[in-house]
Design a protein around this motif. Structure first.
Motif, PDB file in Angstrom:
ATOM      1  N   PHE A 263       0.820  -1.210   0.000  1.00 18.18           N
ATOM      2  CA  PHE A 263       0.000   0.000   0.000  1.00 18.18           C
ATOM      3  C   PHE A 263       0.860   1.269   0.000  1.00 18.18           C
ATOM      4  CE2 PHE A 263      -2.399  -3.413   2.000  1.00 18.18           C
ATOM      5  CZ  PHE A 263      -3.551  -3.432   1.206  1.00 18.18           C
ATOM      6  N   GLY A 264       1.930   1.219  -0.821  1.00 18.50           N
ATOM      7  CA  GLY A 264       2.802   2.376  -0.982  1.00 18.50           C
ATOM      8  C   GLY A 264       3.920   2.477   0.025  1.00 18.50           C
ATOM      9  N   THR A 265       3.966   1.576   0.986  1.00 14.52           N
ATOM     10  CA  THR A 265       5.021   1.588   1.998  1.00 14.52           C
ATOM     11  C   THR A 265       6.033   0.489   1.705  1.00 14.52           C
ATOM     12  OG1 THR A 265       3.519   2.438   3.703  1.00 14.52           O
ATOM     13  CG2 THR A 265       5.543   1.353   4.461  1.00 14.52           C
ATOM     14  N   SER A 266       7.302   0.855   1.631  1.00 12.73           N
ATOM     15  CA  SER A 266       8.359  -0.115   1.367  1.00 12.73           C
ATOM     16  C   SER A 266       8.894  -0.659   2.693  1.00 12.73           C
ATOM     17  CB  SER A 266       9.505   0.546   0.591  1.00 12.73           C
ATOM     18  OG  SER A 266      10.541  -0.380   0.342  1.00 12.73           O
TER      19      SER A 266
ATOM     20  N   GLU B  43      -1.925  -8.233   3.105  1.00 12.38           N
ATOM     21  CA  GLU B  43      -2.557  -7.922   1.812  1.00 12.38           C
ATOM     22  C   GLU B  43      -4.028  -7.541   1.957  1.00 12.38           C
ATOM     23  OE1 GLU B  43       1.012 -10.271   1.367  1.00 12.38           O
ATOM     24  OE2 GLU B  43      -0.866 -10.851   2.358  1.00 12.38           O
ATOM     25  N   ASP B  44      -4.605  -7.691   3.143  1.00 19.35           N
ATOM     26  CA  ASP B  44      -6.048  -7.472   3.322  1.00 19.35           C
ATOM     27  C   ASP B  44      -6.463  -6.033   3.068  1.00 19.35           C
ATOM     28  OD1 ASP B  44      -6.401 -10.111   3.971  1.00 19.35           O
ATOM     29  OD2 ASP B  44      -6.601  -9.789   6.125  1.00 19.35           O
TER      30      ASP B  44
ATOM     31  N   PHE C  48      -2.489  -4.028   7.235  1.00 20.01           N
ATOM     32  CA  PHE C  48      -1.033  -4.025   7.056  1.00 20.01           C
ATOM     33  C   PHE C  48      -0.349  -3.171   8.114  1.00 20.01           C
ATOM     34  CE2 PHE C  48       2.134  -1.001   5.292  1.00 20.01           C
ATOM     35  CZ  PHE C  48       3.260  -1.815   5.419  1.00 20.01           C
ATOM     36  N   GLU C  49      -0.842  -1.962   8.324  1.00 17.19           N
ATOM     37  CA  GLU C  49      -0.209  -1.057   9.287  1.00 17.19           C
ATOM     38  C   GLU C  49      -0.309  -1.596  10.708  1.00 17.19           C
ATOM     39  OE1 GLU C  49      -2.168   2.637   8.460  1.00 17.19           O
ATOM     40  OE2 GLU C  49      -0.764   3.175   6.838  1.00 17.19           O
TER      41      GLU C  49
END
Length: 701
Positions: free
Chosen positions: A40-43, A601-602, A607-608
């Protein structure tokens, strides 16, 4: 100017001290690679990804170096051998399991004391006893274990499964139960399976297609049910259900006691299942009893057209219902839901409603209409297991024990309700010298949580008692009181053993479980932290004498707690833990744990949340973490050892202070089941000696 120089000197000395502490332990070198994933844009960096490849030579060499480093550290603990001997001495007692009848024989398990694996014996009608199966002969080193044993209804045929090195991948061997001679070739690549016989024809079993690459770590998520017909090759086994047309992660087919019904339980996660039934008398295919994965429903028994089911549908603490094969949609309560969690067994023509009240057993005997016959008078407060057997048997058996009472087997008369001791183990332990009491403490959000604390009588509550705080907190699993020779040795040496029944478990039903899942998972860690604080504030122990312990999901519990609150305890013992919360679902059957954890992945929110507590991702530079012994097995294909490897590498790299970070890696060891007695003694001697040594204890009394 002088004061400025003095300040700089102090700062320089402090920095040098930190550097000296950090390099005090010359850990094996662990290379870092350039690897990252984007969510979601976070590496997110993953420099130890290479340790996930258990087949790679560099991983094997790294494991060897860690094993050597850990052994070198532990061999310098002066009382390590003493604890090993203490464990051997108390472990060396005869253990006999409850008997069960199959055909013309009565079977039971027995371990003479220090045998690697328990042996299955049988006695005939004339009283002659012989060895039926000796798992100690399965391998030279005792690391191949008996994983399951099933007889046909006549007791003339048997199939038993074996596990090599603790792996979940089993082999099934078929024998003539009378002559003990092997029939057919060995069935291979069986996993997460029961063995259910249908007459004399053969049996049902479950497995996955063997994955490409590593069988110990590759993903397995499509279960299949087969029927093996005696006298045929495994390649000819009939696929009953599973595959692309009916894809489920976990499936098993069982046969009812009257051999009229086939029962199919299918699930995609460790919570929630579908239930189907097939009537062999009247023909037809599997019919749905329950579809969808929001509730749990299990088949208990059948009486002609009537089926008995245990369910949490509209009953978070579970209830027993009945339905008929002619109208599967109409359910009638037999044993309604109460405020306590219910499980049910059958035997002697009766139902046994086994309730859990504040993690302690209560058992009611009932008829099949749910009418109370009697409450079973148990020997005290603890855990009762058993009360199951064939309908024709009037004598059943149950076990009872708690943290300071060795498990004893009782003989129960279903007609009179009387109990008598069948087998009491002769353990070198005196329960009257110990105390085990339950307390209730308050967690961060005000939730009341029970905890049982066990120790020697007369212990001084001065905050200096070595204490192990153990828990699990997940997957609807309940921690009920049970005796352990390891804990007996710990308490004999002045230790306290404390077990809180934290959220995520099943002690108070579905609501208690759900309160420790997904976006509420941190409740589990807060409950554990509050338990530690209770022990410290009430004088049982203090930070310098506290060890956090847990395995599997409990390994996650320890890993998350020690990274959230590195100041909480002196020692951390995460065993076979789920420690990489962003990738746990990529290995073996890990995707099935998503009900409890959710996946990265949900959603962005999920994720966070996972990233915020994932032990691997929350090891920080400049922090002093507890002295840590991470334990895992090289054959663990449930929670792959890469979790432990990567977490250990992070801790060794970033640990600020002199507290050591050790990885104890059991060779020919899996997730826990099937370990030889020697393996268990050695591992626990290492854990206990490490724990006491790191608490500053230099000699044993």
């Amino acid at each position: 100017m002088k004061s400025t120089i003095a300040t700089l000197s102090v700062a320089a000395l402090t920095l040098m001290a930190c550097q000296t502490q950090k390099t005090m332990h010359e850990y094996p070198q662990t290379k870092k690679v350039s690897q990252s994933d984007t969510y979601f844009g976070t590496s997110v960096e993953d420099p130890y990804r290479w340790l996930e490849d258990d087949m790679a030579q560099d991983t094997k060499e790294w494991v060897k170096s860690q094993v050597a480093f850990t052994e070198n550290y532990l061999e310098n603990i002066p009382f390590r051998a003493t604890l090993n001997n203490q464990l051997k001495e108390i472990w060396n007692y005869e253990r006999v399991g409850a008997p069960f009848k199959e055909g013309n024989y009565t079977y039971y398990s027995k371990n003479d004391g220090l045998q690697a694996q328990s042996v299955i014996y049988r006695t005939d009608a004339g009283g002659a006893t012989e060895v039926f199966l000796d798992p100690n002969k399965f391998s030279l080193d005792g690391t191949t274990s008996l994983a399951g044993l099933s007889f046909n209804k006549k007791g003339t045929l048997a199939a038993y499964s074996i596990s090599e090195g603790g792996s979940d991948w089993n082999k099934v061997i078929i024998i003539d139960a009378v002559t003990k001679k092997q029939l057919d070739t060995t069935i291979e690549n069986v996993k997460f399976s029961g063995i259910s016989w249908l007459g004399d024809e053969g049996f049902f079993y479950s497995s996955y297609d063997k994955p490409d690459g590593s069988a110990l770590s590759a993903k397995t998520d499509t279960h299949k049910v087969y029927f093996h017909k005696l006298g045929t090759k495994q390649s000819e086994d009939q696929l009953i259900i599973g595959g692309d047309n009916f894809k489920r992660r976990y499936m098993n087919v069982g046969v009812s006691d009257d051999e009229r019904y086939l029962i199919l339980s299918a699930a995609n996660a460790t919570n929630g299942n579908e239930l189907y039934i097939k009537d062999l008398k009247n023909g037809g295919d599997f019919r749905p009893v329950q579809t969808g994965f929001n509730v749990n429903t299990d088949f208990v028994d059948s009486k002609g057209d009537v089926l008995y089911l245990l369910t949490d549908k509209d009953a978070p603490n579970r209830k027993l219902v009945k339905t008929t094969i002619n109208d599967l949609s109409s359910w009638v309560d037999v044993v309604p839901e109460t405020q306590n969690v219910l499980s049910v067994s059958t035997g002697g023509g009766y139902l046994f409603a086994k309730y859990m009240k504040d993690a302690v057993s209560q058992v009611l005997q009932m008829d099949y209409d749910g009418k109370l016959i009697r409450e079973i008078q148990l020997p005290g407060k603890g855990t009762a297991g058993g009360f199951s057997g064939k309908e024709s048997e009037s004598t059943l058996y149950y076990s009872f024990g708690n943290y300071i009472m060795p498990g004893t087997t009782y003989k129960f008369d279903t007609k009179t309700g009387s109990s008598q001791v069948y087998y009491k183990p002769n353990v070198k332990f005196s329960p009257e010298d110990y105390v085990s009491k339950q307390v209730f403490y308050t967690s961060k959000d005000g939730t009341k949580v029970p905890m049982i604390i066990s120790h020697k009588k007369g212990l001084k509550m001065d905050g200096k008692n070595p204490t192990i705080l153990y828990s699990y907190g997940g997957f609807n699993i309940s921690l009920t009181p049970g005796f352990s020779v390891v804990n007996a040795v710990w308490m004999e040496n002045g230790g306290i053993y404390a077990v809180p029944n934290i959220r995520g478990g099943g002690e108070y039903g579905k609501k208690w479980h759900d309160a420790g899942t997904k976006l509420e998972k941190k409740n589990v860690f807060e409950d554990f932290i509050a338990a530690a604080e209770y022990l410290q504030s009430n004088g049982y122990t203090s930070k310098d004498y506290l060890a956090l312990s847990g395995g599997s999901n409990g390994g996650l519990l320890v890993g998350a707690t020690m990274t959230m609150r590195p100041d909480l305890a002196k020692v951390a013992l995460p065993a076979v833990g789920v420690l990489d919360m962003l990738r746990y679902n990529k290995f073996t059957a890990g995707a099935g744990w998503a009900y409890d954890y959710g996946t990265a992945e949900d959603s962005k929110e999920m994720f966070e949340y996972l990233l915020s507590y994932s032990p691997l991702h929350n090891v920080r530079e400049g922090v002093c973490y507890p002295s840590t012994m991470i334990t895992t097995g090289d054959h663990d294909d449930r929670v792959v050892p890469a979790h432990s490897f990567k977490f250990g590498a992070e801790l060794q790299d970033k640990q600020k202070c002199q507290n050591p970070i050790l990885l104890r890696i059991e060779t020919k060891g899996g997730h826990g089941a099937g370990k030889s007695t020697e393996q268990m003694i050695n591992e626990n001697a290492d854990k206990l000696s490490f724990t006491l040594w790191e608490m500053g204890i230099k000699t044993l009394n």
